[in-house]
Design an enzyme around this catalytic site. Structure first.
Site, PDB file in Angstrom:
ATOM      1  CG  ASP A  84      35.704  34.722 -35.869  1.00  0.00           C
ATOM      2  OD1 ASP A  84      34.861  34.253 -35.082  1.00  0.00           O
ATOM      3  OD2 ASP A  84      36.547  34.017 -36.448  1.00  0.00           O
ATOM      4  CD  GLU A  99      32.461  33.992 -32.193  1.00  0.00           C
ATOM      5  OE1 GLU A  99      33.386  33.877 -33.022  1.00  0.00           O
ATOM      6  OE2 GLU A  99      31.538  33.160 -32.092  1.00  0.00           O
ATOM      7  CG  HIS A 152      30.807  29.776 -30.025  1.00  0.00           C
ATOM      8  ND1 HIS A 152      31.471  30.877 -30.498  1.00  0.00           N
ATOM      9  CD2 HIS A 152      31.426  29.440 -28.868  1.00  0.00           C
ATOM     10  CE1 HIS A 152      32.462  31.198 -29.660  1.00  0.00           C
ATOM     11  NE2 HIS A 152      32.450  30.329 -28.666  1.00  0.00           N
ATOM     12  CG  HIS A 159      37.585  33.025 -32.498  1.00  0.00           C
ATOM     13  ND1 HIS A 159      36.342  32.458 -32.578  1.00  0.00           N
ATOM     14  CD2 HIS A 159      38.198  32.427 -31.446  1.00  0.00           C
ATOM     15  CE1 HIS A 159      36.214  31.544 -31.621  1.00  0.00           C
ATOM     16  NE2 HIS A 159      37.321  31.512 -30.926  1.00  0.00           N
ATOM     17  CD  GLU A 168      29.368  31.024 -33.743  1.00  0.00           C
ATOM     18  OE1 GLU A 168      30.493  30.523 -33.901  1.00  0.00           O
ATOM     19  OE2 GLU A 168      29.125  31.898 -32.901  1.00  0.00           O
ATOM     20  CE1 TYR A 214      40.746  32.890 -38.638  1.00  0.00           C
ATOM     21  CE2 TYR A 214      39.386  34.693 -37.811  1.00  0.00           C
ATOM     22  CZ  TYR A 214      39.556  33.352 -38.090  1.00  0.00           C
ATOM     23  OH  TYR A 214      38.534  32.481 -37.822  1.00  0.00           O
ATOM     24  CD  GLU A 238      33.686  30.330 -34.277  1.00  0.00           C
ATOM     25  OE1 GLU A 238      32.689  30.429 -33.543  1.00  0.00           O
ATOM     26  OE2 GLU A 238      34.376  31.321 -34.592  1.00  0.00           O
TER      27      GLU A 238
END
Ligand code: FMN
Lengths: 123, 329
Positions: free
Chosen positions: B65, B96, B201, B99, B164, B103, B198
């Site tokens: 990402d 992105e 995308h 994203h 992706e 995490y 994703e």
């Protein structure tokens, strides 16, 4: 009677899917357009959009021609979880139609075979 | 001198930009609206081996990402003509970045700074992850110039779709597999939001790739190059999968999931599937299907933007707080 498929497609997957069927069977496939005129019964193949929804173009088609539609199938993507290919479920409920297949994107070879088999069984 | 163009949304430039713009808005989310702290007990109950695989899977996803938001999207955006398509890509670029950060939101909640630092060291040193990033980056960097040819552009778009729709899934497997058994479900809500993004995308960049493909003088050559790239990345995915999943006995399942998603990436590019796939792991599918309510706040907000804007008439008095009450919270 040779089976007929009406299909709707925005990004090309359903289009590729039904053409794989056509190439194997010679069945007629007809893309849903705004001014489509139909006179024969056929199977509907569409896709799922906007998080679990039936495309507007498919809705408009069904409002005019639901009586001609004998079964419904939908493309989708399992990444949408419970909303996977949900268009078929919504249409099945609203128009009392049997669902033949829910498949991903442009369909794998087994998906293509499966829908051909299921449509043959309907005849 | 060429005139600088302003994006005009009144006239559609094609029949899909607006759809994707709206879909992006509909799916919009931020990591802080989720509550991974609900997973702390679940985390403590996992074996050290599973914890390690989970951290590594998410660490690898963070790298992808990061690459996508810092290099992939910006480079591609620079060579797409349609201003509306550029706008969609810039929205995706921002997602992105969200994203990549999310995490860390999960890591920060369930583990320690020391463990997190060790994990990032692992990501930076892992040869398979580094190979993935370097291989994709090469195609992005080919766009590092003013004029690129259509084949270079097609391959960069194709590489982006592979990232992706294919390369992410050796990582997504782990949180979905746990979620499918009722573990780490709050964090999985974040992961599933990322997966939905994703997916969009992959479709959008896949469409851009198909548009360029139609104009190529040697389409077969370009397709062969992309297929060779997929094969190279696939070999690497198999080794990466073995490294992350052997200890917990899931290697075969993850490899099958990787092949299944490689097929889907090819479909997003308008091509036929390459691999025969027997079964997608049912626990993973269960993880995708599981409906949770951790993010009710978000799903309400996202559909009620207009309404909430209408009712939000803030007055000065709204900012006078009852200190005693605030202290109680
Ligand atoms: C904006 C958008 C929203 C989508 N939403 C869903 C969804 O809710 N459920 C699903 O199963 N698939 C969803 N999909 C995936 C499509 O249904 C799938 O890609 C389908 O193959 C598209 O068919 P077409 O290419 O013929 O238009 C979505 C795709 C897009 C682009």
């Amino acid at each position: 009677m040779v089976p007929l498929i009406y299909y709707d497609s925005k990004t090309g997957n359903v289009e590729r899917f039904v053409h794989k069927i056509k190439a194997l069977t010679g069945w007629e496939v007809l893309r849903i357009t705004e001014n489509i005129e139909i006179k024969k019964a056929g199977h509907l193949v569409t896709y799922t959009t906007r998080i679990g929804e039936v495309p507007d173009s498919t809705q408009a088609f069904l409002q005019r021609y639901a009586d001609y539609v004998t079964t419904v199938s939908s493309s989708g993507n399992r990444n949408w979880g419970k909303n996977f290919a949900k268009a078929a479920e919504t249409i099945a409920v609203n128009y009392h139609l049997p669902i033949l297949l829910q498949f991903e994107l442009s369909g794998t070879q087994p998906d293509v075979q499966k829908l051909i088999h299921l449509i043959n069984k309907e005849i | 001198m060429t005139a600088f163009k302003a994006v005009n949304w009144n006239t559609p430039e094609n029949d899909y930009s607006a759809l994707f713009w709206e879909q992006n808005l509909r799916q919009f989310w931020v990591d802080t609206e989720y509550i991974p702290s609900k997973d702390i007990d679940s985390w403590k109950g996992l074996s050290p081996e599973i914890q390690q695989a989970y951290k590594r899977a998410l660490g690898g996803l963070t790298l992808l990402d990061t690459l996508q938001s810092h290099t992939g999207m910006p480079k591609i955006l620079d060579h797409i003509d349609s201003l509306q398509n550029k706008a969609v890509l810039s929205f995706m670029c921002m997602m992105e970045a969200i994203h990549a950060k999310s995490y860390s939101t999960i890591f920060t909640t369930v583990t320690t700074t020391q463990e997190i630092n060790e994990l990032f060291d692992w990501v930076h040193a892992n040869k398979y992850l580094q190979f993935k990033a370097a291989t994709i980056d090469r195609y992005y960097r080919a766009l590092d110039k003013k004029q690129v040819n259509d084949e270079e552009l097609f391959l960069a778009l194709g590489a982006s779709v592979l990232l992706e729709s294919f390369l992410f899934y050796s990582g997504f497997f782990m949180p979905l597999w746990l979620c499918g058994q009722g573990e780490m479900v709050a964090s999985a809500d974040i992961i599933k939001k990322i997966i939905a993004d994703e997916s969009i995308h992959g479709v959008f960049v896949g469409l851009l790739a198909q548009d360029v493909y139609k104009t190529l003088p040697h389409p077969q050559r370009a397709k062969d190059k992309l297929t060779a790239l997929l094969q190279e990345l696939y070999e690497n995915e198999l080794k990466y999968t073995e490294e992350v999943y052997t200890d917990i006995g899931l290697t075969a399942e993850v490899k099958e999931y990787v092949r299944y998603n490689a097929n889907k990436a090819l479909m997003n590019l308008g091509f036929e599937e390459l691999f025969e796939v027997k079964e997608v792991n049912p626990i993973v599918l269960n993880g995708l299907n599981l409906e949770t309510t951790q993010h009710d706040f978000f799903s309400k907000k996202s559909t009620n933007y207009e309404k909430s804007m209408e009712v939000a008439h803030l007055k000065d008095e709204d900012f006078i707080f009852d200190l005693d009450k605030d202290l109680l919270v």
